[in-house]
Enzyme design. Structure first.
Site, PDB file in Angstrom:
ATOM      1  N   HIS A 159      36.506  38.955  46.109  1.00 18.18           N
ATOM      2  CA  HIS A 159      35.650  37.876  46.599  1.00 18.18           C
ATOM      3  C   HIS A 159      35.050  38.182  47.968  1.00 18.18           C
ATOM      4  O   HIS A 159      34.123  37.490  48.406  1.00 18.18           O
ATOM      5  CB  HIS A 159      36.435  36.567  46.693  1.00 18.18           C
ATOM      6  CG  HIS A 159      36.851  36.009  45.378  1.00 18.18           C
ATOM      7  ND1 HIS A 159      35.964  35.690  44.372  1.00 18.18           N
ATOM      8  CD2 HIS A 159      38.092  35.747  44.889  1.00 18.18           C
ATOM      9  CE1 HIS A 159      36.622  35.233  43.331  1.00 18.18           C
ATOM     10  NE2 HIS A 159      37.903  35.267  43.586  1.00 18.18           N
ATOM     11  N   ASP A 195      39.208  40.424  36.347  1.00 18.74           N
ATOM     12  CA  ASP A 195      39.891  39.253  36.918  1.00 18.74           C
ATOM     13  C   ASP A 195      39.291  37.981  36.308  1.00 18.74           C
ATOM     14  O   ASP A 195      38.135  37.960  35.877  1.00 18.74           O
ATOM     15  CB  ASP A 195      39.682  39.258  38.450  1.00 18.74           C
ATOM     16  CG  ASP A 195      40.506  38.209  39.162  1.00 18.74           C
ATOM     17  OD1 ASP A 195      41.537  38.561  39.740  1.00 18.74           O
ATOM     18  OD2 ASP A 195      40.112  37.016  39.116  1.00 18.74           O
ATOM     19  N   HIS A 197      38.334  35.411  37.779  1.00 15.47           N
ATOM     20  CA  HIS A 197      37.281  34.875  38.639  1.00 15.47           C
ATOM     21  C   HIS A 197      36.188  35.923  38.875  1.00 15.47           C
ATOM     22  O   HIS A 197      36.479  37.110  38.959  1.00 15.47           O
ATOM     23  CB  HIS A 197      37.874  34.456  39.994  1.00 15.47           C
ATOM     24  CG  HIS A 197      38.980  33.464  39.884  1.00 15.47           C
ATOM     25  ND1 HIS A 197      40.318  33.833  39.806  1.00 15.47           N
ATOM     26  CD2 HIS A 197      38.965  32.111  39.820  1.00 15.47           C
ATOM     27  CE1 HIS A 197      41.065  32.756  39.711  1.00 15.47           C
ATOM     28  NE2 HIS A 197      40.278  31.685  39.710  1.00 15.47           N
ATOM     29  N   ASP A 284      44.949  37.197  36.128  1.00 15.32           N
ATOM     30  CA  ASP A 284      44.968  35.739  36.061  1.00 15.32           C
ATOM     31  C   ASP A 284      44.243  35.237  34.815  1.00 15.32           C
ATOM     32  O   ASP A 284      43.998  34.045  34.667  1.00 15.32           O
ATOM     33  CB  ASP A 284      44.414  35.082  37.334  1.00 15.32           C
ATOM     34  CG  ASP A 284      43.239  35.823  37.943  1.00 15.32           C
ATOM     35  OD1 ASP A 284      42.817  35.425  39.039  1.00 15.32           O
ATOM     36  OD2 ASP A 284      42.731  36.786  37.323  1.00 15.32           O
TER      37      ASP A 284
HETATM   38  N1  LIG Z   1      41.340  28.739  45.850  1.00 12.59           N
HETATM   39  C1  LIG Z   1      40.434  28.787  44.764  1.00 12.59           C
HETATM   40  C2  LIG Z   1      40.785  29.850  43.768  1.00 12.59           C
HETATM   41  C3  LIG Z   1      40.855  31.224  44.378  1.00 12.59           C
HETATM   42  C4  LIG Z   1      40.890  32.285  43.281  1.00 12.59           C
HETATM   43  C5  LIG Z   1      41.446  33.583  43.758  1.00 12.59           C
HETATM   44  C6  LIG Z   1      41.396  34.649  42.703  1.00 12.59           C
HETATM   45  O1  LIG Z   1      42.281  34.842  41.905  1.00 12.59           O
HETATM   46  N2  LIG Z   1      40.303  35.365  42.621  1.00 12.59           N
HETATM   47  O2  LIG Z   1      40.205  36.378  41.712  1.00 12.59           O
HETATM   48 ZN   LIG Z   2      41.238  35.704  40.178  1.00 11.98          ZN
END
Ligand SMILES: NCCCCCC(=O)NO
Ligand SMILES: [Zn+2]
Length: 342
Positions: A159, A195, A197, A284
């Site tokens: 991110h 991932d 996200h 995840d």
């Molecule tokens: N706090 C909001 C969710 C953060 C996602 C972190 C993650 O796993 N990114 O791949």
């Molecule tokens: Zn993630």
């Protein structure tokens, strides 16, 4: 397969994060990397070696110096104010506001972040710096002729953009490794982000370039973090047009749905003919992940690794997310074992 790991990740442990209107213990916690390391040992995946220190220069090839200076000095500034809790951002320069860096440590943190999921503690800089060195050491191993390596990075990175932290990410380990390959003479690098996200940071870093193909499978941003990037119509810009492929998927996606997207992503990678592949390995996507909504099962990760192996590319796996801590080691190492056809 060689694993690179640094104990420095223990230096970073945020106290809390805001989830569903409540302050909860951070999901991105040290046990994550400990469980993965223990599984690597239990399955005798291969040697585990420490990171070498490649310095700040390869990090600065990706990240804005102002953000690096802020991150490195933030805790000392916060402690000098007599504070001892986590430093967290809480105001961001969004619409109608000026993109001007304030003097305040809080204002600067908001300037260099996009969400509150990035607590800074006394050891955060060192942990993030060492996580990048883990990725660079694994990258060196592959640049030296190895066909695979596992960068057991924590904190994660996908991110993080050039001058933005967020979503548990401070330095973009996968992007730093990709840039290192290119600086060492590689001409085409593919990054496959599996991932749950969207890797908004990685996308933004390479969005206008054709020397990196970014492919991401992820939860639909219309309903899932990071919400504001990751749509299918984001295909790159300028010289990078056509070198960005987003494959957003609906909540509840299971292996049949997810693997169909993986097949499409792998075809794009094969068409690109890269010299090396970096996998942003978040697990995840697991059915029991506490903050995510896909339905992959532990055996699916074996199949994921095997499908990635079929690309027949030197492959650097860089650890990203995954918060079902009891299963994170099994799932992450299943990908690596599936890749190795064990
Ligand atoms: N706090 C909001 C969710 C953060 C996602 C972190 C993650 O796993 N990114 O791949
Ligand atoms: Zn993630």
């Amino acid at each position: 397969m060689l694993t690179i790991y640094s104990d420095d990740h223990h230096l970073h442990h945020g106290r809390c994060e805001l989830i569903d209107g409540q302050l909860m213990p951070c999901f991105e916690k040290p046990e994550r990397a400990d469980f993965i390391r223990e599984r690597v040992l239990a399955r005798q995946l291969g040697p585990i070696e420490p990171a070498r220190d490649w310095g700040l220069a390869p990090i600065a090839r990706v990240h804005d110096q102002g953000m690096l200076d802020f991150l490195q000095g933030a805790w000392a500034r916060w402690a000098a104010l007599g504070q001892e809790g986590d430093l967290l951002p809480y105001t961001w320069p969004t619409r109608t506001l000026r993109q001007q860096k304030p003097d305040s440590v809080h204002g600067q943190f908001g300037y260099y972040s996009f969400d509150a999921g990035v607590p800074i503690t006394a050891g955060t800089w060192q942990a993030a710096y060492s996580s990048a060195q883990v990725a660079l050491t694994a990258q060196h191993h592959i640049a030296s002729g190895a066909t695979s390596a596992f960068a057991l990075c924590r904190p994660p990175g996908h991110h993080a953009a050039a001058d933005l932290m967020g979503g548990y990410c401070y330095l973009n380990n996968a992007a730093i490794a990709a840039q290192a390959f290119l600086d060492q003479g590689y001409r085409r690098v593919a990054i496959l982000d599996v991932d749950y996200h969207h890797g908004n940071g990685t996308q933004s870093i390479f969005y206008e370039r054709s020397d990196v193909l970014f492919v991401s499978l992820h939860g639909d941003p219309a309903i899932e973090f990071p919400f504001f990037l990751g749509y299918a119509d984001e295909t790159g810009a300028g010289a990078g047009e056509g070198y960005n492929l987003n494959l957003p998927l609906p909540a509840g996606s299971d292996w049949p749905v997810w693997s169909a997207a993986l097949k499409q992503g792998c075809q794009a990678i094969d068409d690109y003919q890269p010299e090396v592949l970096i996998v942003s390995l978040g697990v995840d996507t697991f059915e029991l992940d506490p903050i995510s909504r896909f339905k992959l099962t532990s055996p699916d990760y074996l199949k994921m690794g095997a499908r990635i192996r079929a690309l027949n590319l030197p492959t650097l796996f860089v650890m990203e997310g995954g918060y079902a801590v009891e299963a994170i080691g099994i799932n992450a190492v299943n990908v690596l074992e599936g890749f190795e056809q064990r």
